[in-house]
Motif scaffolding. Sequence first.
Motif, PDB file in Angstrom:
ATOM      1  N   ASN A 102       0.836  -1.203   0.000  1.00  0.00           N
ATOM      2  CA  ASN A 102       0.000   0.000   0.000  1.00  0.00           C
ATOM      3  C   ASN A 102       0.870   1.251   0.000  1.00  0.00           C
ATOM      4  O   ASN A 102       1.431   1.617   1.032  1.00  0.00           O
ATOM      5  CB  ASN A 102      -0.933   0.013   1.227  1.00  0.00           C
ATOM      6  CG  ASN A 102      -2.009  -1.035   1.130  1.00  0.00           C
ATOM      7  OD1 ASN A 102      -2.563  -1.248   0.057  1.00  0.00           O
ATOM      8  ND2 ASN A 102      -2.304  -1.700   2.229  1.00  0.00           N
ATOM      9  N   ASN A 104       1.112   5.218  -0.186  1.00  0.00           N
ATOM     10  CA  ASN A 104       0.196   6.336   0.029  1.00  0.00           C
ATOM     11  C   ASN A 104       0.273   7.297  -1.156  1.00  0.00           C
ATOM     12  O   ASN A 104       1.169   7.215  -1.994  1.00  0.00           O
ATOM     13  CB  ASN A 104       0.481   7.047   1.365  1.00  0.00           C
ATOM     14  CG  ASN A 104       1.830   7.729   1.406  1.00  0.00           C
ATOM     15  OD1 ASN A 104       2.245   8.357   0.446  1.00  0.00           O
ATOM     16  ND2 ASN A 104       2.513   7.606   2.539  1.00  0.00           N
ATOM     17  N   ASN A 160      -6.790   6.718  -6.811  1.00  0.00           N
ATOM     18  CA  ASN A 160      -6.053   6.263  -5.638  1.00  0.00           C
ATOM     19  C   ASN A 160      -6.926   5.332  -4.800  1.00  0.00           C
ATOM     20  O   ASN A 160      -8.137   5.479  -4.750  1.00  0.00           O
ATOM     21  CB  ASN A 160      -5.599   7.470  -4.804  1.00  0.00           C
ATOM     22  CG  ASN A 160      -4.634   7.062  -3.729  1.00  0.00           C
ATOM     23  OD1 ASN A 160      -3.806   6.185  -3.930  1.00  0.00           O
ATOM     24  ND2 ASN A 160      -4.739   7.693  -2.582  1.00  0.00           N
ATOM     25  N   GLU A 161      -6.286   4.387  -4.145  1.00  0.00           N
ATOM     26  CA  GLU A 161      -6.972   3.347  -3.355  1.00  0.00           C
ATOM     27  C   GLU A 161      -7.677   2.325  -4.243  1.00  0.00           C
ATOM     28  O   GLU A 161      -8.516   1.575  -3.783  1.00  0.00           O
ATOM     29  CB  GLU A 161      -7.995   3.959  -2.364  1.00  0.00           C
ATOM     30  CG  GLU A 161      -7.412   4.949  -1.383  1.00  0.00           C
ATOM     31  CD  GLU A 161      -6.400   4.326  -0.445  1.00  0.00           C
ATOM     32  OE1 GLU A 161      -6.575   3.165  -0.050  1.00  0.00           O
ATOM     33  OE2 GLU A 161      -5.412   5.012  -0.130  1.00  0.00           O
ATOM     34  N   ASP A 166      -2.723   1.402  -9.192  1.00  0.00           N
ATOM     35  CA  ASP A 166      -1.438   0.708  -9.080  1.00  0.00           C
ATOM     36  C   ASP A 166      -0.948   0.192 -10.432  1.00  0.00           C
ATOM     37  O   ASP A 166       0.249   0.205 -10.716  1.00  0.00           O
ATOM     38  CB  ASP A 166      -1.550  -0.464  -8.096  1.00  0.00           C
ATOM     39  CG  ASP A 166      -1.856   0.003  -6.683  1.00  0.00           C
ATOM     40  OD1 ASP A 166      -1.407   1.099  -6.301  1.00  0.00           O
ATOM     41  OD2 ASP A 166      -2.558  -0.733  -5.966  1.00  0.00           O
TER      42      ASP A 166
END
Length: 197
Positions: A102, A104, A160-161, A166
């Motif tokens: 993970n 940030n 994001n998240e 990713d």
Amino acid sequence: MKEAFINHTISFITNNNDNLSALEKEKLAYGLEGIYLTITKTVIILLIALVLGFVKEFIISLILFNIIRYPGFGFHAGKSIVCLISSTILILGLPYLLININLNLTIKIILCCVAVLAFIIWAPADTKKRPLTNKKKRLIRKIATIVIAVIYSIAIIMLNENVISDLFLAALLIEAILVSPFMYKVFNESYNNYKMV
């Protein structure tokens, strides 16, 4: 097996078109070798992705990578085994790693900035076999690579998240690594080949 595929295919084409010159046969053999290596490499990496339960993510990552790879070019391994190992580590390993750790948003933004800077400095990165001698085309490819990188960076921040964030980041980082002179030095390949033509 590779040689058999190339020889059988060239024989088949020659039997149906006897007007091929020696140079055309050489170009055909080169293209067939590329097709063969791409297919076998993809199948091997896809099987590893299947074992990892990572097929969908791998395919998305591969598509995103190829979009930015097209204008950015970058390192190509001289030997097929080196290509297979480096492709497995970068195109499969890096996305797999990014999804399973993970990061940030601040770190993602820093990595995006580093990648965009890499493209500003180094893209497009040519190869000895395909030097980018046309100055205008190099500039167009540089601009296209930077624009795609900025679009990817926006997507990374907005998503994001999300796993897709990713995968965008993985594609961006893989291409940034491949256009850097570092990869060329590690594998003892010539860099900025357009200057040598």
